[in-house]
Design an enzyme around this catalytic site. Structure first.
Site, PDB file in Angstrom:
ATOM      1  CE1 TYR B  41      -5.225  25.167 -29.726  1.00 45.89           C
ATOM      2  CE2 TYR B  41      -4.206  25.163 -31.903  1.00 45.89           C
ATOM      3  CZ  TYR B  41      -4.526  25.829 -30.733  1.00 45.89           C
ATOM      4  OH  TYR B  41      -4.157  27.131 -30.572  1.00 45.89           O
ATOM      5  N   GLY B  42      -6.814  18.714 -30.526  1.00 46.12           N
ATOM      6  CA  GLY B  42      -7.239  17.471 -31.177  1.00 46.12           C
ATOM      7  C   GLY B  42      -8.744  17.245 -31.235  1.00 46.12           C
ATOM      8  CB  CYS B  72      -0.094  22.072 -33.501  1.00 44.57           C
ATOM      9  SG  CYS B  72      -1.678  21.306 -33.144  1.00 44.57           S
ATOM     10  CG  ASN B  73       1.252  16.081 -35.949  1.00 39.60           C
ATOM     11  OD1 ASN B  73       1.514  15.442 -36.950  1.00 39.60           O
ATOM     12  ND2 ASN B  73       2.145  16.284 -34.997  1.00 39.60           N
ATOM     13  CB  THR B  74      -4.622  19.159 -34.451  1.00 42.63           C
ATOM     14  OG1 THR B  74      -4.343  18.002 -33.652  1.00 42.63           O
ATOM     15  CG2 THR B  74      -6.112  19.232 -34.692  1.00 42.63           C
ATOM     16  CB  CYS B 183       0.034  13.736 -31.796  1.00 43.49           C
ATOM     17  SG  CYS B 183      -0.322  14.766 -30.338  1.00 43.49           S
ATOM     18  CB  THR B 184       4.021  17.743 -30.748  1.00 43.79           C
ATOM     19  OG1 THR B 184       2.836  18.231 -30.125  1.00 43.79           O
ATOM     20  CG2 THR B 184       4.252  18.443 -32.061  1.00 43.79           C
TER      21      THR B 184
END
Lengths: 266, 266
Positions: B41-42, B72-74, B183-184
């Site tokens: 996704y980044g 998800c961080n994004t 970010c994971t």
């Protein structure tokens, strides 16, 4: 207006194919679709690559194209048979033209192939090359980090050199005289690869191969009609435009973002 | 059966979050969804990240979850507000818990953040950290090649070291004492990052942060009911299972592939 040629790719790399076709057929209208939302296709499973390729092909078929060019090596390797079920117009992938060019080029019948995981796993190049040149010895190697390195723009970065040296080391004792760049992104690393292979190996570029092949199917016309190319992407028009300018020398226009109706099901 | 906790991530990396939550809440049922077909996704645009996040959340909401964890961080950085419109159950992203942990950890108020392009571009960590600790000085840097390097399994590879040195060089003169691994995937490079930062910087892992935060929302129960976790992916069950075993120590089961109804529209 003349029926257009349709091209799809998993992203922006297929513009190298667009460029070669445009050069060979300046009077043709071309519609390009880049699935930039779901790039890369290389690590995906066969089922998913086929599903995505069918969706992309259907989108272009709605635009009344006369020929469908599958610029993405991974789609060409995995999905071509399924795509042929959708339509009666000619569908051209990059595998056969690239394989033909490779067999024309080799003198010692030792041919190397680099590509994504999906392309290499499919053995599509092996089968296509063997069908033309049964005595060929084929050595193939997946280079999964090449696509992200190109997307990062690290074309001449020391890291790209180390990664390329590591991958291409596989060919050290294989005595290949021809190497197929089996991914639309790889021509952007051409000079680096050429250097690591000590300029001793002929590099086969899908884009040139497919434009050559197209000449056997489509007459080159000089037309006085105005030509109108169109570009569709599934994400990031701005980023597409930027890399496109690097590949084409000009920013392509018009670029339009298309979207998907999507919902998960089990 | 107890209502489950739902977790989604763009891929397999969110299993570090699953693992931390499972450890903290062994009596809870957890449903994990990894969008392995559309990872990463980044690099995607905000619109696309929001669309994909909504689809993933809807899928889990159909499963009668009581809390939604966005691993998800994004997605957490970009889509959380839109997700909150879908439901009344609590939705937890990784940004706030990670930011809280970072502000607890810092002594000199110099905090570093690394993440994907989407996460860094959103400035979500900057805003969250500033809202807790207005005097914080935040230095952030996108590390787009970390995800492909982890996916390639090059956790201790010389190339990963060079890439990490290049990215982390940015922090050289910033005197940070705390670095958020935003970010994971990045916790899998933790020991490498720790070494390059000369063991002088506290590394903040989203997974720990979210499990800690969840304890403020959900009582830790000891249950005699049998617990049943479920794993869904959009592609590549086998590859998911393999990396999952590396993260969890065991292969998760059952893993089921879900598919999308999709067709392009303009």
């Amino acid at each position: 207006m003349k029926q257009p040629i349709g091209i799809f790719d998993s992203g922006v790399g297929g513009l190298t194919v667009y460029k070669a076709i445009k050069r060979a057929f300046p009077a043709e209208n071309i519609i390009y679709f880049g699935d930039t939302a779901r790039v890369p296709y290389g690590p995906k499973s066969e089922n998913t690559i086929i599903e995505y390729s069918i969706q992309n092909a259907r989108f272009l078929l709605q635009k009344d194209i006369k020929i469908l060019v599958v610029a993405c090596n991974t789609s060409s390797a995995v999905a071509l048979q399924e795509l042929e079920k959708l339509t009666d117009i000619p569908i051209i992938g990059v595998i056969k033209p690239g394989s033909k060019l490779a067999t024309d080029s080799t003198h010692n019948n030792h041919i190397g192939v680099i590509g994504t995981e999906g392309t290499i796993r499919s053995e599509a190049y092996n089968k296509a090359i063997k069908s033309i040149l049964p005595e060929a010895e084929i050595f193939s190697c997946a280079c999964p980090l090449f696509v992200p390195l190109v997307e990062e723009g690290w074309l001449n970065h020391p890291v790209s050199r180390i990664v390329a040296e590591e991958y291409l080391n596989f060919f050290k004792d294989k005595e290949i005289d021809t190497l197929v760049l089996g991914c639309t992104h790889y021509p952007l690393l051409k000079s680096l690869i050429d250097e690591i292979m000590e300029h001793k190996v002929k590099l086969i570029d899908s884009a040139d191969a497919i434009a050559l092949h197209l000449k056997t199917l489509l007459p080159v016309e000089s037309s006085t009609e105005p030509v109108m190319d169109r570009f569709y992407v599934s994400d990031n028009e701005a980023k597409f435009s930027q890399i496109a300018e690097y590949i084409l020398g000009v920013q392509p226009t018009p670029i339009k973002r298309v979207r998907l109706y999507e919902s998960w099901f089990e």
